[in-house]
Design an enzyme around this catalytic site. Structure first.
Site, PDB file in Angstrom:
ATOM      1  N   LYS A  51       5.361  14.637   8.623  1.00 58.75           N
ATOM      2  CA  LYS A  51       3.977  14.320   9.005  1.00 58.75           C
ATOM      3  C   LYS A  51       3.690  14.845  10.411  1.00 58.75           C
ATOM      4  O   LYS A  51       2.624  15.429  10.657  1.00 58.75           O
ATOM      5  CB  LYS A  51       3.729  12.808   8.912  1.00 58.75           C
ATOM      6  CG  LYS A  51       3.724  12.298   7.477  1.00 58.75           C
ATOM      7  CD  LYS A  51       3.707  10.780   7.343  1.00 58.75           C
ATOM      8  CE  LYS A  51       3.831  10.369   5.878  1.00 58.75           C
ATOM      9  NZ  LYS A  51       3.898   8.907   5.669  1.00 58.75           N
ATOM     10  N   GLN A  95       4.971   3.362   8.868  1.00 62.41           N
ATOM     11  CA  GLN A  95       5.764   3.842   7.737  1.00 62.41           C
ATOM     12  C   GLN A  95       6.428   2.662   7.017  1.00 62.41           C
ATOM     13  O   GLN A  95       7.009   1.783   7.635  1.00 62.41           O
ATOM     14  CB  GLN A  95       6.827   4.845   8.224  1.00 62.41           C
ATOM     15  CG  GLN A  95       7.582   5.561   7.117  1.00 62.41           C
ATOM     16  CD  GLN A  95       6.716   6.504   6.273  1.00 62.41           C
ATOM     17  OE1 GLN A  95       5.712   7.018   6.724  1.00 62.41           O
ATOM     18  NE2 GLN A  95       7.103   6.704   5.025  1.00 62.41           N
ATOM     19  N   ASP A 118      -3.850   5.533   6.097  1.00 61.42           N
ATOM     20  CA  ASP A 118      -3.057   5.361   4.877  1.00 61.42           C
ATOM     21  C   ASP A 118      -3.878   4.658   3.787  1.00 61.42           C
ATOM     22  O   ASP A 118      -3.487   4.653   2.619  1.00 61.42           O
ATOM     23  CB  ASP A 118      -1.823   4.494   5.167  1.00 61.42           C
ATOM     24  CG  ASP A 118      -0.533   5.310   5.213  1.00 61.42           C
ATOM     25  OD1 ASP A 118      -0.486   6.395   4.606  1.00 61.42           O
ATOM     26  OD2 ASP A 118       0.423   4.830   5.853  1.00 61.42           O
TER      27      ASP A 118
HETATM   28  N1  GUN Z   1       6.240   4.894   2.369  1.00 57.87           N
HETATM   29  C1  GUN Z   1       6.202   5.632   1.240  1.00 57.87           C
HETATM   30  N2  GUN Z   1       5.029   6.290   1.152  1.00 57.87           N
HETATM   31  C2  GUN Z   1       4.324   5.975   2.242  1.00 57.87           C
HETATM   32  C3  GUN Z   1       3.034   6.354   2.716  1.00 57.87           C
HETATM   33  O1  GUN Z   1       2.269   7.109   2.104  1.00 57.87           O
HETATM   34  N3  GUN Z   1       2.666   5.800   3.906  1.00 57.87           N
HETATM   35  C4  GUN Z   1       3.458   4.950   4.594  1.00 57.87           C
HETATM   36  N4  GUN Z   1       3.001   4.447   5.743  1.00 57.87           N
HETATM   37  N5  GUN Z   1       4.647   4.577   4.179  1.00 57.87           N
HETATM   38  C5  GUN Z   1       5.077   5.086   3.009  1.00 57.87           C
END
Ligand code: GUN
Length: 290
Positions: A51, A95, A118
């Site tokens: 990211k 995350q 998100d």
């Molecule tokens: N863990 C697995 N997929 C994601 C996601 O798209 N965003 C976040 N913050 N955590 C995750």
């Protein structure tokens, strides 16, 4: 046909990059994404690393906040609050998963919905379900975008979603059934308590699998010419590999791909799309402040 997430994701990133340089020329704010990661989970560190690299590629600013897995819930909430109040930050993510000692619900509720790129906050999830302006969670958003860019018809199709997680299964089931472009499907949301799953998958025009069991979906379970979207990314130990593991999807790709009319590979399918859509949401958060 292989639905090439790497290729489409790069297209989207290049479009975003273009828009960012336009913003720079117009002396507008450069989008800034922050990510909080708690602990040292290898997969989570990899995702967050991707990211941050994607932010660099498109010209966004990014801030990575790494916290020890022994951190108290209170301190994590303090970090979230300071990102909420920091005008420089347009959007941020926490995350997942979080350590067991931390209440995930409390954490997600603490995020300012305007910065919740998100789309995990109940305000955004609810707005999404009601077809109001919101942030759509990046993975389901990426699936819709992939279907859109490959011009795969969803209207009137029978879709089976496997897995009811808040992050993927539930939201994609809502999006595919909505009265919208790449919606209008008849959706069946299946899960661990579903009886005779095969009965449903065999009749599906489109299958979205998000359950996290490597090579679970076999060719006998799908009908000829089905569209297969594989959201699984499980690390399977493989000592012959340098990293010591291989990444496996939910789908037995080798065999299912012979039957499917379109299929996403793992890696290189839905995964890269998730990252691009997170960038898209961050740009949106920034534009909304203009
Ligand atoms: N863990 C697995 N997929 C994601 C996601 O798209 N965003 C976040 N913050 N955590 C995750």
């Amino acid at each position: 046909m292989i639905l090439d997430g790497n290729k489409i994701s790069l297209e989207i990133k290049n479009e975003i990059k273009e828009l960012v340089s336009k913003r720079v020329n117009e002396r507008k704010k450069i989008p800034h994404l922050a990510a909080i990661i708690v602990g040292n989970d290898g997969a989570s560190l990899t995702y967050v690393g991707s990211k941050v690299r994607a932010c660099d590629y498109v010209g966004f600013k990014s801030t990575l906040i790494r916290l020890d897995d022994s951190i108290s819930e209170k301190l994590l909430l303090d970090n979230i609050n300071s990102l909420n109040n920091n005008n420089e930050i347009d959007g941020f993510i926490v995350q997942l998963p979080l350590p067991k000692s931390i209440n995930e619900e409390k954490v997600l509720l603490a995020i300012d919905p305007k910065k919740d790129v998100d789309g995990f906050h109940p305000t955004n999830f609810g707005r999404m379900a009601l077809e109001m302006e919101s942030f759509i969670p990046a993975t389901p958003y990426g699936i819709i975008e992939l279907l859109e860019r490959y011009n795969i018809e969803t209207s009137g199709k029978n879709c089976v979603v496997i897995g009811r997680s808040n992050i993927v299964g539930r939201p994609i089931s809502i999006l595919l059934s909505q009265k919208s472009d790449r919606g209008n499907s008849t959706v069946i949301l299946t899960h661990s308590r579903t009886k005779n799953l095969e009965f449903f998958t065999k009749r599906a025009d489109i299958i979205v699998s998000a359950l996290g069991i490597p090579e679970f979906l076999k060719s006998e379970m799908v009908k000829e010419d089905a569209v297969i979207i594989d959201v699984g990314i499980t690390r399977v130990i493989d000592k012959t590999k340098e990293k010591g593991y291989v990444i496996k999807g939910d789908v037995d790709f080798l065999n299912v791909s012979k039957k499917a009319s379109a299929i996403t590979p793992v890696p290189g399918g839905v995964g890269p799309m998730t990252i691009s859509m997170l960038l898209k949401n961050t740009l949106l958060a920034c534009q909304r402040k203009d």
